[in-house]
Design an enzyme around this catalytic site. Sequence first.
Site, PDB file in Angstrom:
ATOM      1  N   LYS A 169     -11.101  -5.264  -3.173  1.00 23.13           N
ATOM      2  CA  LYS A 169     -11.980  -4.268  -3.234  1.00 23.13           C
ATOM      3  C   LYS A 169     -11.154  -2.770  -3.679  1.00 23.13           C
ATOM      4  O   LYS A 169     -11.839  -2.302  -4.252  1.00 23.13           O
ATOM      5  CB  LYS A 169     -11.935  -3.737  -1.860  1.00 23.13           C
ATOM      6  CG  LYS A 169     -13.121  -4.639  -0.983  1.00 23.13           C
ATOM      7  CD  LYS A 169     -13.939  -3.625   0.029  1.00 23.13           C
ATOM      8  CE  LYS A 169     -14.016  -4.631   1.502  1.00 23.13           C
ATOM      9  NZ  LYS A 169     -13.313  -3.696   2.434  1.00 23.13           N
ATOM     10  N   LYS A 171      -5.358 -11.683  -5.370  1.00 23.15           N
ATOM     11  CA  LYS A 171      -6.512 -11.376  -4.578  1.00 23.15           C
ATOM     12  C   LYS A 171      -7.591 -10.962  -5.002  1.00 23.15           C
ATOM     13  O   LYS A 171      -7.001 -10.072  -5.002  1.00 23.15           O
ATOM     14  CB  LYS A 171      -6.197 -11.693  -3.286  1.00 23.15           C
ATOM     15  CG  LYS A 171      -5.879 -10.256  -2.111  1.00 23.15           C
ATOM     16  CD  LYS A 171      -6.163 -10.400  -0.715  1.00 23.15           C
ATOM     17  CE  LYS A 171      -6.186  -9.169  -0.299  1.00 23.15           C
ATOM     18  NZ  LYS A 171      -7.561  -8.446   0.146  1.00 23.15           N
ATOM     19  N   LYS A 189       1.262  -0.729   0.316  1.00 23.28           N
ATOM     20  CA  LYS A 189      -0.018   0.135   0.192  1.00 23.28           C
ATOM     21  C   LYS A 189       1.017   1.318  -0.058  1.00 23.28           C
ATOM     22  O   LYS A 189       0.650   1.986  -0.703  1.00 23.28           O
ATOM     23  CB  LYS A 189      -0.441   0.149   1.685  1.00 23.28           C
ATOM     24  CG  LYS A 189      -1.682  -0.850   0.748  1.00 23.28           C
ATOM     25  CD  LYS A 189      -3.598  -0.910   1.483  1.00 23.28           C
ATOM     26  CE  LYS A 189      -4.535  -2.087   1.268  1.00 23.28           C
ATOM     27  NZ  LYS A 189      -5.542  -1.697   2.802  1.00 23.28           N
TER      28      LYS A 189
HETATM   29  P1  ATP Z   1      -9.034  -3.642   0.163  1.00 23.76           P
HETATM   30  O1  ATP Z   1      -8.565  -4.140  -0.898  1.00 23.76           O
HETATM   31  O2  ATP Z   1      -9.540  -2.709   0.462  1.00 23.76           O
HETATM   32  O3  ATP Z   1      -7.576  -4.047   1.256  1.00 23.76           O
HETATM   33  P2  ATP Z   1     -10.032  -6.210   1.231  1.00 23.76           P
HETATM   34  O4  ATP Z   1     -10.989  -6.095  -0.152  1.00 23.76           O
HETATM   35  O5  ATP Z   1      -8.825  -6.720   1.278  1.00 23.76           O
HETATM   36  O6  ATP Z   1     -10.135  -4.371   1.057  1.00 23.76           O
HETATM   37  P3  ATP Z   1     -10.847  -5.938   3.971  1.00 23.76           P
HETATM   38  O7  ATP Z   1     -12.011  -5.118   4.724  1.00 23.76           O
HETATM   39  O8  ATP Z   1      -9.057  -5.787   4.096  1.00 23.76           O
HETATM   40  O9  ATP Z   1     -11.346  -6.023   2.024  1.00 23.76           O
HETATM   41  O10 ATP Z   1     -11.269  -7.639   4.625  1.00 23.76           O
HETATM   42  C1  ATP Z   1     -12.273  -8.558   4.750  1.00 23.76           C
HETATM   43  C2  ATP Z   1     -12.515  -9.119   5.145  1.00 23.76           C
HETATM   44  O11 ATP Z   1     -12.068  -9.491   3.795  1.00 23.76           O
HETATM   45  C3  ATP Z   1     -10.847 -10.008   6.272  1.00 23.76           C
HETATM   46  O12 ATP Z   1     -10.697 -10.772   6.055  1.00 23.76           O
HETATM   47  C4  ATP Z   1      -9.869  -9.963   4.827  1.00 23.76           C
HETATM   48  O13 ATP Z   1      -9.468 -11.226   5.186  1.00 23.76           O
HETATM   49  C5  ATP Z   1     -11.136 -11.007   4.013  1.00 23.76           C
HETATM   50  N1  ATP Z   1     -10.656 -10.926   2.506  1.00 23.76           N
HETATM   51  C6  ATP Z   1      -9.832  -9.772   1.491  1.00 23.76           C
HETATM   52  N2  ATP Z   1     -10.247 -10.529   0.264  1.00 23.76           N
HETATM   53  C7  ATP Z   1      -9.736 -11.765   0.681  1.00 23.76           C
HETATM   54  C8  ATP Z   1     -10.022 -12.666  -0.819  1.00 23.76           C
HETATM   55  N3  ATP Z   1      -9.758 -11.940  -2.029  1.00 23.76           N
HETATM   56  N4  ATP Z   1     -10.173 -13.808  -0.571  1.00 23.76           N
HETATM   57  C9  ATP Z   1     -10.331 -14.302   0.749  1.00 23.76           C
HETATM   58  N5  ATP Z   1     -10.904 -13.165   2.240  1.00 23.76           N
HETATM   59  C10 ATP Z   1     -10.670 -11.924   2.063  1.00 23.76           C
END
Ligand code: ATP
Length: 326
Positions: free
Chosen positions: A196, A193, A113
Amino acid sequence: MTKQTVFSGIQPTGDVHIGNYLGALRNWVALQDEYDTIYCVVDLHATTVPYDPKELHDSRILTAKLLMAVGVDPSRSLLYFQSQVPQHAELSWILGSMTPLGALNRMTQYKEKAEKVGQMLGLYSYPVLMAADILVHKAHAVPVGDDQTQHLELTRDLADRFNNRFGETFPIPEQITPKRGARIMSLQDPTAKMSKSDGDPRGSVLLLDSADTIVKKFKTAVTDSEREVRYDREKKAGISNLLDIFSIYTGRSVEDLVDEYVDAGYGPFKEAVAEVVVGGLAPIRNAFNSLDDEDVSRIMARGALDARTRAEQEMADVRRRVGLGA
Ligand code: ATP
Ligand code: LTN
């Protein structure tokens, strides 16, 4: 026997996708039966990257609403916005004084990040605030996807340091990740992965995507140049990711699905995956549409009140132990 405590958080950084759901949220829902569950929309964490205040404000309510739509039940779980419980930030400060910079320097999420948004203190100390979120409730277990493993390790390390220095205070929290779905990959880049903040919206299937959009996203999912549907995370990351999703949504084993689809061709296979995901997301969308924003706000305000009471009890103990008691 008193129930053990589960805590987890999600950032209000945009639309929730099936990676969030399969990696974390479905466990949040399932754990409500057996544990004392506390779930938090971690809005202070969302301020560690550049953002628009109006968008953050809307995203908080949207995220809270989506949590309720997937089955987080405010009558069984404590649900609130992190910023409305100042004890999180207070404990974060105390833990910060026990956090070696070396540990923060190793965090891969920070490195990734910081490359995009610059080296900022809030982003750097993000994992300390996450540790405080968990420890302020003396949580025993934390359901998250596997991208959070490094952060959880730091949390355990800080709990241990605190206990050694000030006496047994915090349980050492366990990570709960699902066997399948702990890391759902982007449909456009199966080596990254699903996220968002992914630049390409076609990479993520959102919980509120329409059936048409979902079908299109799966149709254009990046795979490989072979024809055979089989599971190989290394050589066939795209197809393996689709098999994982298919398996979770149908409850069928990957072996069973490979048997059926091995020679079906990628097109029909992708259509079949899309169909089960559309079916799986329909109840979430219906539940979402029946929720009212004002009711959701009221529920979150009530949750913050209860969470403050609980967190304050724990903080009174922490303050006393570190020499800052009344
Ligand atoms: P950002 O992209 O803004 O970092 P994010 O999509 O990683 O967001 P978070 O709010 O950080 O989402 O995560 C919420 C939950 O979802 C956390 O427990 C994280 O481990 C899980 N998570 C996020 N992305 C994945 C994924 N691709 N597969 C499985 N679990 C996920
Ligand atoms: N860092 C997590 C979000 C998060 C969290 C937490 C998860 C913040 N505080 C406490 C579990 C427990 C993420 O980026 N997914």
